[in-house]
Write an enzyme that holds these catalytic residues in place. Structure first.
Site, PDB file in Angstrom:
ATOM      1  N   TYR A 111      71.923 117.592  41.562  1.00 38.95           N
ATOM      2  CA  TYR A 111      72.918 116.697  40.973  1.00 38.95           C
ATOM      3  C   TYR A 111      73.292 117.233  39.601  1.00 38.95           C
ATOM      4  O   TYR A 111      72.431 117.599  38.810  1.00 38.95           O
ATOM      5  CB  TYR A 111      72.335 115.285  40.845  1.00 38.95           C
ATOM      6  CG  TYR A 111      73.239 114.311  40.138  1.00 38.95           C
ATOM      7  CD1 TYR A 111      74.388 113.825  40.759  1.00 38.95           C
ATOM      8  CD2 TYR A 111      72.952 113.866  38.839  1.00 38.95           C
ATOM      9  CE1 TYR A 111      75.221 112.919  40.115  1.00 38.95           C
ATOM     10  CE2 TYR A 111      73.787 112.959  38.193  1.00 38.95           C
ATOM     11  CZ  TYR A 111      74.908 112.488  38.828  1.00 38.95           C
ATOM     12  OH  TYR A 111      75.732 111.592  38.192  1.00 38.95           O
ATOM     13  N   ASP A 160      71.465 124.245  35.033  1.00 38.59           N
ATOM     14  CA  ASP A 160      71.650 122.881  34.555  1.00 38.59           C
ATOM     15  C   ASP A 160      70.281 122.374  34.118  1.00 38.59           C
ATOM     16  O   ASP A 160      69.468 121.951  34.926  1.00 38.59           O
ATOM     17  CB  ASP A 160      72.237 122.013  35.677  1.00 38.59           C
ATOM     18  CG  ASP A 160      72.416 120.568  35.246  1.00 38.59           C
ATOM     19  OD1 ASP A 160      71.918 120.205  34.164  1.00 38.59           O
ATOM     20  OD2 ASP A 160      73.046 119.804  36.005  1.00 38.59           O
ATOM     21  N   LYS A 174      70.716 114.680  27.774  1.00 36.25           N
ATOM     22  CA  LYS A 174      69.575 113.766  27.690  1.00 36.25           C
ATOM     23  C   LYS A 174      68.752 113.919  26.391  1.00 36.25           C
ATOM     24  O   LYS A 174      69.157 113.383  25.378  1.00 36.25           O
ATOM     25  CB  LYS A 174      68.740 113.872  28.954  1.00 36.25           C
ATOM     26  CG  LYS A 174      69.593 113.449  30.160  1.00 36.25           C
ATOM     27  CD  LYS A 174      68.862 113.156  31.450  1.00 36.25           C
ATOM     28  CE  LYS A 174      69.808 112.497  32.437  1.00 36.25           C
ATOM     29  NZ  LYS A 174      70.182 113.291  33.583  1.00 36.25           N
TER      30      LYS A 174
END
Ligand SMILES: *Cc1c(COP(=O)(O)O)cnc(C)c1O
Length: 430
Positions: A144, A238, A266
């Protein structure tokens, strides 16, 4: 646990917010439950509107690493707030944050800040296409990368539980440019590359977090690096979750690989909205105003988010022992839980790396999307609900990572182990 106030709020929310939530997984649907509403959070704990306290393993999906409401961070943010909430102009701290990041990630020579991880991966893909002049991309089943059109194909996380292979609203013409490979299967990558000469980039979570934690087999990342070099394809890692979590320099440091572009998010915002993407200078200089690939953001480099990020990264840099502590925590938890799984004969398996872990209700090795899907969802639902009754908050979906922070200590560890004993005992009886 009483959840009366939360239920009332959720009913109110559903009237004006789709599904009652601002991000699908928060609705608790994959565990057939309804969400609690958070009143506040402190350290390793989260408190809801009905005055229940939960030991938190979601930790804002990994964004929090120093625990909730860290006092030093709050002080820093207060000072930043006093100087203004957004400028839309240059300020000193965006350089400081960029320096901290490039210092930790040798593969990042230059970087740009965004307001979310989604923007980071979206921009990285555009940059890769612009730089190579090619249109197609390769992603991995179950990885994702945010809700980017071209990347919402066979994505994990919320989509894995919902069983939606794609989102509607994505033009077929666009999805056609995304090829899907299998994690830990280098042949599946080679096959696509050999058949298609028009590939701009390969993007992946080098340690998967969005189908639960899945580690790369030995050599998998190195092989990918080689294939990319041989074919002039850009390799994009990622590391939005793993960035400053698995160690200070991310997965690429542990596995000694050098992606062309890295995406972060994050942790680097200390709980504020942020993202970043960066890589080799020659590639990054293709971005406007230097080059022709356009990318921008009114709130990019937001002074409050950036000051929070600087505080966290600087703290981690000076307190590397936190990584050792998180590692010990998970190792001891894993050992205790695996012994219990034997005792109660529950099919259960744990995949872990520093700072993050996932328990899968299955007996087989979980090393890709298909094997993760073997995990028993009914068992997870029971586990999730029983843990919530024990005052422990795990992700409301079986295909997610559990996150620890510097605030998860001895007390939290023994509480968790005791809870596992009771929950597994209950599950074994039925
Ligand atoms: C969370 C996440 C994103 C998206 O970041 P947002 O800030 O939610 O847009 C991208 N990639 C990975 C690996 C993530 O875990």
């Amino acid at each position: 646990m009483n959840r009366e106030t939360s239920r009332g709020l959720f009913e109110r929310a559903k009237k004006i917010i789709p599904g009652g939530v601002n991000s699908p997984v928060r609705a608790f649907r994959s565990v057939n439950d309804v969400p609690f509403y958070v009143k506040k959070a402190k350290g390793a704990y989260i408190y809801d509107e009905d005055k229940s306290r939960y030991l938190d393993y979601v930790m804002s999906w990994g964004a929090i690493i120093l625990g909730h409401a860290d006092e030093g961070l709050i002080e820093e943010v207060k000072e930043a707030l006093g100087s203004g909430t957004s400028f839309g102009a240059c300020h000193r701290y965006e350089i400081v944050l960029a320096e901290l990041i490039t210092d930790a990630f040798p593969a990042i020579e230059k970087l740009r800040l965004t307001s979310s991880g989604t923007e980071a991966t979206m921009s990285a893909i555009r940059l890769a296409r612009g730089w190579t002049g090619r249109q197609n991309i390769i992603k991995f089943r179950g990885c994702y990368h945010g809700h980017v059109d071209s990347l919402l194909v066979k994505a994990g996380s919320g989509l894995a539980t919902f069983g939606i292979p794609d989102s509607s609203g994505i033009p077929l013409d666009l999805a056609r440019h995304t090829y899907i490979a299998d994690f830990n299967n280098i042949d599946s990558v080679e096959e696509i590359v050999n058949k298609n000469k028009d590939i701009a980039c390969i993007i992946l979570e080098p340690v998967m977090g969005n189908m639960g934690v899945i580690l790369p087999d030995k050599g998998f990342l190195k092989d990918m690096e080689r294939i990319c070099r041989e074919n002039n394809i850009l390799l994009i890692f990622d590391e939005v979750i793993t960035g400053f979590r698995v160690t200070y320099g991310g997965v690429q440091h542990i596995y000694d690989t050098k992606p062309d572009i890295t995406c972060l998010g994050k942790i680097i915002g200390g709980g504020f909205p942020i993202g970043a993407f960066g890589g080799r200078t020659e590639i990054m200089d293709a971005l406007a105003p230097e080059g022709n690939v356009y990318q921008a953001g009114t709130l990019s480099g937001n002074p409050v988010a950036v000051r929070a990020g600087v505080y966290v990264l600087d703290y981690l840099k000076k307190n590397r022992l936190i990584y050792q502590q998180m590692d010990d925590y998970i190792k001891r938890l894993k050992e205790a839980v695996l012994a219990m799984k034997e005792k109660y004969r529950i099919p259960y398996r744990i995949n872990a790396i520093t700072g993050m872990w996932t328990g899968f209700f299955t007996d087989r090795v979980v090393d890709d999307y298909a094997s993760a899907l073997e995990s028993d969802r009914i068992c997870y639902e029971r586990f999730f609900k029983s843990m919530l009754e024990e005052g422990i908050f795990f992700a409301p979906s079986p295909f997610e990572a559990s996150f620890v922070t510097s605030q998860h200590g001895e007390e939290e560890l023994s509480r968790t182990i005791d809870a596992f004993d009771r929950v597994f005992a209950g599950m074994a009886k039925r």
